[in-house]
Enzyme design. Structure first.
Site, short mmCIF file in Angstrom:
data_model
loop_
_atom_site.label_atom_id
_atom_site.label_comp_id
_atom_site.label_asym_id
_atom_site.label_seq_id
_atom_site.Cartn_x
_atom_site.Cartn_y
_atom_site.Cartn_z
N HIS A 1 -102.38 49.90 22.60
CA HIS A 1 -103.22 51.11 22.59
C HIS A 1 -102.52 52.23 23.34
CE1 HIS A 1 -104.41 49.27 26.50
NE2 HIS A 1 -104.62 50.51 26.89
N GLU B 1 -107.69 54.72 23.83
CA GLU B 1 -108.52 54.63 25.03
C GLU B 1 -108.65 56.03 25.60
OE1 GLU B 1 -106.67 52.25 28.07
OE2 GLU B 1 -108.29 52.55 29.53
N HIS C 1 -101.31 56.40 29.81
CA HIS C 1 -100.45 55.22 29.67
C HIS C 1 -100.41 54.75 28.22
CE1 HIS C 1 -104.47 53.32 30.56
NE2 HIS C 1 -104.09 52.51 29.60
CO CO Z 1 -105.30 50.97 28.87
#
Ligand code: CO
Length: 141
Positions: A80, A131, A7
């Site tokens: 992010h 991440e 994502h």
């Molecule tokens: Co995230």
């Protein structure tokens, strides 16, 4: 080696307002209702895309790390990106061995998809907050 893009994290002062924009402009849909992730100080809502997801994140509580980001970016913004890895501990140790800095304690936390995650310091990744997320076992994004 990293896996698929799971994502893109987008910080917003209002998940409801951002959802409306994604629905109206792009015809995109939330994958479910927004939910609180108190450990990370965020409220989360995922939007499904054919090949990935957008993770809308809104501050939750006074200590949310998003307050600083939204002070600099009042309308919200790209926050992010998240890549999948097979084994979060192996990935963390490999990143450390290559000189990267893991944010926080360095111990994985449970992320919005219910699997362990870590964040890398943006100075090691060209200014992008990355991440890493252990991929779910059974095909769910
Ligand atoms: Co995230």
């Amino acid at each position: 080696m990293i896996g698929r893009l799971n994502h893109v994290g987008v910080a917003t002062p209002s998940i409801d307002e951002s959802l409306k924009a994604y629905e109206t402009l792009f015809g995109a849909r939330a994958s479910g209702a927004p939910f609180d992730l108190p450990v990370q100080g965020v409220r989360v809502c995922f939007i499904d895309l054919p090949n990935s997801q957008i993770e809308l994140i809104e501050p939750l509580g006074e200590a949310s790390p998003l307050h600083g980001f939204l002070a600099r970016n009042p309308k919200g913004g790209q926050h992010h990106i998240c890549f999948e890895v097979d084994d979060i501990i192996a990935a963390r140790d490999a990143m450390r061995a290559k000189g990267a800095t893991i944010l926080g304690t360095g111990e994985p936390r449970i992320g919005a998809h219910g699997t362990p995650i870590i964040f890398l310091h943006p100075r090691d990744t060209g200014g992008v907050l990355v991440e890493l997320m252990q991929a779910p076992q059974e095909g769910h994004p």
